[in-house]
Design a protein around this motif. Structure first.
Motif, PDB file in Angstrom:
ATOM      1  N   LEU A 157      31.177 -62.092  53.934  1.00 16.25           N
ATOM      2  CA  LEU A 157      29.912 -62.268  54.091  1.00 16.25           C
ATOM      3  C   LEU A 157      30.547 -63.328  55.176  1.00 16.25           C
ATOM      4  N   PHE A 158      29.051 -64.099  55.612  1.00 13.82           N
ATOM      5  CA  PHE A 158      29.067 -65.131  56.472  1.00 13.82           C
ATOM      6  C   PHE A 158      29.045 -64.898  58.117  1.00 13.82           C
ATOM      7  N   THR A 159      28.669 -62.793  58.280  1.00 15.71           N
ATOM      8  CA  THR A 159      29.333 -62.730  59.934  1.00 15.71           C
ATOM      9  C   THR A 159      27.961 -63.224  59.987  1.00 15.71           C
ATOM     10  N   ASN A 160      27.295 -63.110  60.185  1.00 13.76           N
ATOM     11  CA  ASN A 160      26.218 -63.510  60.881  1.00 13.76           C
ATOM     12  C   ASN A 160      25.851 -64.229  60.671  1.00 13.76           C
ATOM     13  N   THR A 161      26.010 -65.838  60.397  1.00 10.01           N
ATOM     14  CA  THR A 161      25.194 -67.203  59.964  1.00 10.01           C
ATOM     15  C   THR A 161      25.559 -67.961  61.086  1.00 10.01           C
ATOM     16  N   LYS A 162      24.388 -69.295  60.769  1.00  7.78           N
ATOM     17  CA  LYS A 162      25.067 -70.681  61.548  1.00  7.78           C
ATOM     18  C   LYS A 162      25.933 -71.597  60.959  1.00  7.78           C
ATOM     19  N   LEU A 163      25.854 -70.886  59.885  1.00  4.44           N
ATOM     20  CA  LEU A 163      26.757 -71.635  58.801  1.00  4.44           C
ATOM     21  C   LEU A 163      28.070 -72.066  59.808  1.00  4.44           C
ATOM     22  N   ASN A 164      28.730 -73.749  59.416  1.00  3.26           N
ATOM     23  CA  ASN A 164      29.825 -74.175  59.796  1.00  3.26           C
ATOM     24  C   ASN A 164      30.844 -73.796  58.568  1.00  3.26           C
ATOM     25  N   THR A 165      31.994 -73.760  58.983  1.00  2.76           N
ATOM     26  CA  THR A 165      33.103 -73.525  57.699  1.00  2.76           C
ATOM     27  C   THR A 165      32.951 -73.836  57.035  1.00  2.76           C
TER      28      THR A 165
END
Length: 187
Positions: A157-165
């Motif tokens: 999950l969230f490998t190519n994302t701009k979401l912070n931790t």
């Protein structure tokens, strides 16, 4: 659209597509306070609710994994934990995503607790759907994920994302909570 083809047809299409519909429920505070809600049931009296998602968080290397492992073994055996009682033994799935079989075996031996046939361990997982299928197929009542970071990596999950931790953790918590609610297996 419902006016053109009818509410029943729209409802059947929505059901066939697997779309979950929710209706907003608006209550006044007075209405909320007047509701007679059932009391919360606990896996461990007064400590661990038998619903939804519970997160144990803290700094690294302070013993969270040890605590979770002992909790899993105690819930599976139906024995007390941290001075609290369980109602009965539960069927537990422990995701040991950072451990090897050897390391986990050594930890279990070090804990010296009784071993229950109700406690199962999973060392890898590839998706949320796979986890959900395993929980359903084996009727697990409690699922313990060790650790959240390893889980995020494992299910990619969230490998190519701009979401912070924080945003990533919040989103995965919502996903896990949805699984817990849908399956009635606390995570």
């Amino acid at each position: 659209m419902a006016q053109l083809i009818g509410n029943e047809v729209v409802a059947k299409v929505i059901e066939w597509l697997g779309i979950k519909q929710t209706k907003a429920e608006l209550l006044s505070m007075a209405e909320l306070l007047s509701l007679e809600l059932p009391p919360v049931e606990f896996l461990l009296e007064g400590l661990l609710p038998n619903e939804g998602l519970t997160i144990l968080a803290g700094r690294e290397k302070i013993g969270k994994s040890w605590l979770c492992l002992e909790l899993a073994l105690s819930l599976a055996a139906g024995t007390g934990f941290l001075g609290r009682q369980t109602k009965r033994p539960y069927k537990v799935l422990y995701l040991a995503l950072e451990d090897s079989k050897r390391r986990l075996q050594q930890r279990i031996k070090q804990l010296g607790t009784g071993i229950s046939q109700n406690c199962f361990v999973l060392f890898n997982i590839e998706s949320l759907q796979e986890l959900e299928k395993i929980i359903i197929d084996h009727n697990f009542e409690v699922v313990i994920v060790d650790t959240m970071q390893a889980f995020k990596r494992a299910v990619k999950l969230f490998t190519n994302t701009k979401l912070n931790t924080y945003e990533q953790d919040y989103n995965i918590s919502l996903m896990l909570n949805d699984i817990a609610k849908g399956l009635i297996a606390p995570l």
